[in-house]
Design a protein around this motif. Structure first.
Motif, short mmCIF file in Angstrom:
data_model
loop_
_atom_site.label_atom_id
_atom_site.label_comp_id
_atom_site.label_asym_id
_atom_site.label_seq_id
_atom_site.Cartn_x
_atom_site.Cartn_y
_atom_site.Cartn_z
N ASP A 1 -3.94 -2.36 8.21
CA ASP A 1 -5.02 -2.23 7.56
C ASP A 1 -6.20 -1.87 8.75
O ASP A 1 -6.00 -2.25 9.88
CB ASP A 1 -5.57 -3.61 7.02
CG ASP A 1 -7.23 -3.19 6.36
OD1 ASP A 1 -7.96 -4.01 6.55
OD2 ASP A 1 -7.19 -2.72 5.63
N GLY A 2 -6.71 -0.64 8.49
CA GLY A 2 -7.58 -0.09 9.43
C GLY A 2 -7.02 1.04 10.17
O GLY A 2 -6.84 1.52 11.56
N ALA B 1 -15.82 4.41 2.08
CA ALA B 1 -14.60 4.90 1.38
C ALA B 1 -14.00 6.22 1.81
O ALA B 1 -14.61 6.87 2.78
CB ALA B 1 -15.02 5.14 -0.17
N GLU C 1 0.84 -1.21 -0.15
CA GLU C 1 -0.10 0.15 -0.06
C GLU C 1 0.77 1.25 -0.10
O GLU C 1 0.38 2.38 -0.55
CB GLU C 1 -0.93 0.19 1.24
CG GLU C 1 -1.80 1.20 1.30
CD GLU C 1 -2.86 1.42 2.20
OE1 GLU C 1 -3.79 2.37 2.18
OE2 GLU C 1 -2.91 0.25 3.01
N ARG D 1 -19.72 -1.76 11.23
CA ARG D 1 -18.83 -1.19 10.58
C ARG D 1 -17.75 -1.24 11.59
O ARG D 1 -17.45 -0.41 12.40
CB ARG D 1 -19.28 0.16 10.32
CG ARG D 1 -18.52 1.05 9.20
CD ARG D 1 -16.88 0.93 9.37
NE ARG D 1 -16.36 1.88 8.41
CZ ARG D 1 -15.23 1.71 7.80
NH1 ARG D 1 -14.85 0.33 7.63
NH2 ARG D 1 -15.02 2.63 6.86
N GLY E 1 -14.38 -1.32 10.61
CA GLY E 1 -13.17 -0.43 10.17
C GLY E 1 -11.77 -1.17 9.55
O GLY E 1 -10.74 -0.24 9.53
N LEU F 1 -12.42 -1.61 -2.54
CA LEU F 1 -11.11 -2.11 -1.90
C LEU F 1 -9.78 -2.15 -2.61
O LEU F 1 -10.09 -2.74 -3.93
CB LEU F 1 -11.68 -3.35 -1.34
CG LEU F 1 -12.41 -3.24 -0.12
CD1 LEU F 1 -12.58 -4.88 0.42
CD2 LEU F 1 -12.08 -2.35 1.11
#
Ligand code: LIP
Length: 271
Positions: free
Chosen positions: A87-88, A164, A68, A189, A191, A213
């Motif tokens: 992630d998160g 998003a 990423e 949700r 996260g 994603l």
């Protein structure tokens, strides 16, 4: 080979997990924002990715890297590592203990429509939980075998989703939730897409879906969910990808897919 890659991915993810927890304790600082002001990268995201990258290069020179927070490197071995160092990230920034280091090892081009996932690890260091899988060998949580739920009816399905970093896209996504929420048990949700997929794998969620994603947000969790017996895909027979990612208890896939289509989930407004 898949078992060896799984072992290496787990060792590396745990080391990166220790680093990000340590940085969390020391205080988190934002390095920059990306696609929008809401889409931030912290210094810890970058440090974690650099550590993971160097450990992979030491252990398996020649493998590709697709992460990423840095430029991709091509593969000379046919193997590529798809990495989300945190992630998160927004959860991490707010010290909500639901974030993960995610590592998937794939064969082929780093393209979710064509790759073959061989091994995957998703570790939530704040919770002391590590999900892992190797192709054809099942999925585990902290070494114990996990299974997705079965025999779930739509009206009693607990469904996870995400939003998003673009306001326009969030408004559209909220519209889909509005149309779903009266037909399922409830929505969550939490996260982190990777941890949401792992939650389907271990039965904490009956289903999870999200649109938009990046490959590193779903690469590992998709293999873990599939190896735990969940059904995973996109819309209309496609594979899970940026276009759409849907993971469910096996018998729930068709009814939820139909409900999503009726709710307008295919809309091309967002491209
Ligand atoms: C996040 C995903 C989440 C999604 C966010 C973001 P990040 O990934 O885990 O499901 O809703 O928009 O994509 O940015 O924390 O790596």
């Amino acid at each position: 080979m898949s078992a060896e890659l799984q072992k290496l991915a787990t060792e590396i993810a745990l080391q990166a997990g220790e680093l990000i927890v340590r940085r969390r304790r020391e205080g988190v600082s934002i390095a920059a924002s990306k696609s929008s002001a809401e889409d931030v990268v912290t210094h810890a995201d970058r440090e974690s990715e650099n550590l993971i990258r160097s450990l992979i290069a030491d252990a398996r020179p020649g493998d590709g890297f697709y992460g990423e927070e840095s430029d991709a490197t091509g593969s000379t071995t046919g193997i590529t590592w798809v990495v989300d160092p945190i992630d998160g990230t927004v959860n991490y920034l707010y010290d909500i203990p639901n974030y993960a280091v995610s590592i998937a090892v794939i064969e082929g081009d780093p393209n979710p429509h064509t790759w073959t996932a061989l091994a995957a690890t998703v570790t939530n260091p704040a919770a002391g939980e590590t999900f892992s899988a190797a192709r054809g060998m099942g999925a585990t949580l902290n070494g114990t075998k996990i299974q997705a739920n079965t025999d779930v009816v739509l009206s009693l399905a607990l469904v996870g989703t995400g939003f998003a970093y673009s306001a326009e896209r969030r408004i559209w996504q909220a519209g889909i939730v509005q149309q779903l929420i009266g037909s399922v048990r409830d929505i969550r949700r939490m996260g982190s897409a990777e941890l949401d997929l792992c939650s389907v794998a271990c039965g904490r969620l009956d289903a999870y879906y999200e649109r938009g994603l990046n490959p590193w947000d779903h690469a590992a969790g998709v293999l873990i969910a599939e190896e735990a017996g969940a059904r995973v895909g996109g819309l209309n027979g496609a594979r899970a990808s940026r276009d759409f990612t849907l993971a469910t208890a096996a018998d729930l896939f068709e009814p939820l897919h139909e409900l999503l289509i009726e709710a307008g989930a295919e809309a091309s407004v967002l491209g």
